[in-house]
Design a protein around this motif. Structure first.
Motif, PDB file in Angstrom:
ATOM      1  N   PHE A 113       1.384   6.816  -8.558  1.00  0.00           N
ATOM      2  CA  PHE A 113       2.571   6.600  -7.204  1.00  0.00           C
ATOM      3  C   PHE A 113       3.702   5.850  -7.061  1.00  0.00           C
ATOM      4  O   PHE A 113       4.516   5.916  -8.313  1.00  0.00           O
ATOM      5  CB  PHE A 113       1.602   5.609  -6.565  1.00  0.00           C
TER       6      PHE A 113
ATOM      7  N   ARG B 238       0.720  -1.728  -0.270  1.00  0.00           N
ATOM      8  CA  ARG B 238       0.360  -0.069  -0.266  1.00  0.00           C
ATOM      9  C   ARG B 238       1.035   1.491  -0.079  1.00  0.00           C
ATOM     10  O   ARG B 238       1.636   1.216   0.580  1.00  0.00           O
ATOM     11  CB  ARG B 238      -0.896   0.224   1.520  1.00  0.00           C
ATOM     12  N   THR B 239      -0.380   2.075  -1.181  1.00  0.00           N
ATOM     13  CA  THR B 239       1.269   3.773  -0.889  1.00  0.00           C
ATOM     14  C   THR B 239      -0.061   4.973  -0.909  1.00  0.00           C
ATOM     15  O   THR B 239      -0.860   4.207  -2.059  1.00  0.00           O
ATOM     16  CB  THR B 239       2.342   2.953  -1.312  1.00  0.00           C
ATOM     17  N   THR B 240       0.533   6.205  -1.037  1.00  0.00           N
ATOM     18  CA  THR B 240      -0.482   6.395  -1.606  1.00  0.00           C
ATOM     19  C   THR B 240      -0.287   7.820  -2.578  1.00  0.00           C
ATOM     20  O   THR B 240       1.042   7.380  -2.769  1.00  0.00           O
ATOM     21  CB  THR B 240      -0.064   8.144  -0.663  1.00  0.00           C
TER      22      THR B 240
ATOM     23  N   LEU C 168      -2.926   0.538  -3.764  1.00  0.00           N
ATOM     24  CA  LEU C 168      -2.653  -1.366  -3.662  1.00  0.00           C
ATOM     25  C   LEU C 168      -2.033  -1.956  -5.104  1.00  0.00           C
ATOM     26  O   LEU C 168      -2.416  -1.704  -6.408  1.00  0.00           O
ATOM     27  CB  LEU C 168      -3.973  -1.898  -3.533  1.00  0.00           C
TER      28      LEU C 168
ATOM     29  N   GLU D  45      -5.057   5.796  -1.628  1.00  0.00           N
ATOM     30  CA  GLU D  45      -4.731   4.648  -1.765  1.00  0.00           C
ATOM     31  C   GLU D  45      -4.208   3.977  -2.706  1.00  0.00           C
ATOM     32  O   GLU D  45      -5.696   3.617  -3.099  1.00  0.00           O
ATOM     33  CB  GLU D  45      -5.038   4.096  -0.021  1.00  0.00           C
TER      34      GLU D  45
ATOM     35  N   ARG E 275      -5.583  12.907  -3.529  1.00  0.00           N
ATOM     36  CA  ARG E 275      -4.605  11.656  -2.582  1.00  0.00           C
ATOM     37  C   ARG E 275      -5.382  10.402  -2.439  1.00  0.00           C
ATOM     38  O   ARG E 275      -6.518  10.689  -1.951  1.00  0.00           O
ATOM     39  CB  ARG E 275      -3.967  11.986  -1.374  1.00  0.00           C
TER      40      ARG E 275
ATOM     41  N   ASN F   5      -7.651   1.864  -3.944  1.00  0.00           N
ATOM     42  CA  ASN F   5      -8.096   1.415  -2.769  1.00  0.00           C
ATOM     43  C   ASN F   5      -9.475   1.940  -2.234  1.00  0.00           C
ATOM     44  O   ASN F   5      -9.861   2.923  -1.154  1.00  0.00           O
ATOM     45  CB  ASN F   5      -7.394   1.139  -1.723  1.00  0.00           C
TER      46      ASN F   5
END
Length: 156
Positions: free
Chosen positions: A80, A45-47, A110, A108, A106, A122
């Motif tokens: 991302f 997971r990242t932003t 996946l 999230e 922004r 996400n």
């Protein structure tokens, strides 16, 4: 008597056809559900940031830069970085009108470390829309087939 035999035969074929149709849709819905659950369980997971909204016509799938009369959908383009710092950009496979996201928002993201190009936002639409559509159609077809079978037996 001959009409009833034909009616029963036709009813059986209809029940079999609708059941097969519903079964296929249920299986596809389950596979898509498993894919989303698997991604949620195993993904990094990242932003990310929505860098653009790509407007696409519903009927032709062609891209547009502005909205027209035929009610196109907005597909967010997200940028991302993976854990190793590599930048990636992807277009979400799920669009909506009005847009679910705004440019600069922004989100999230996946992604699987071995396939970051297959990333997803996400969010409800990108994870659960297709499983719900396919599963719902499959359940409706199963209910219709069951109703035809039960009504036909009670009538006979």
């Amino acid at each position: 008597m001959q009409v009833q035999v034909r009616g029963r035969t036709v009813r059986r074929w209809v029940v079999a056809g609708v059941s097969a149709f519903g079964g296929i849709f249920l299986v596809v819905g389950l596979i898509l559900t498993w894919s989303s659950v698997s991604l949620l369980r195993e993904a990094d997971r990242t932003t990310g940031r929505v860098v653009a909204l790509q407007w696409r016509d519903a009927d032709t799938g062609s891209s547009r830069t502005s909205r027209g009369r035929d009610e196109p959908s907005a597909y967010p383009v997200v940028e991302f970085a993976t854990t190793d710092g590599t930048a990636h950009t992807f277009r979400s496979s799920t669009g909506s009108n009005p847009p679910s996201y705004e440019e600069g928002e922004r989100v999230e993201v996946l992604y699987r470390a071995d396939a970051p190009e297959d990333a997803r936002i996400n969010g409800f639409l990108s994870l659960w829309l297709l499983p719900l559509i396919f599963g719902g159609i499959g359940l409706i077809a199963a209910a219709v087939a069951t109703g035809i079978a039960v009504f036909g037996r009670r009538r006979a």
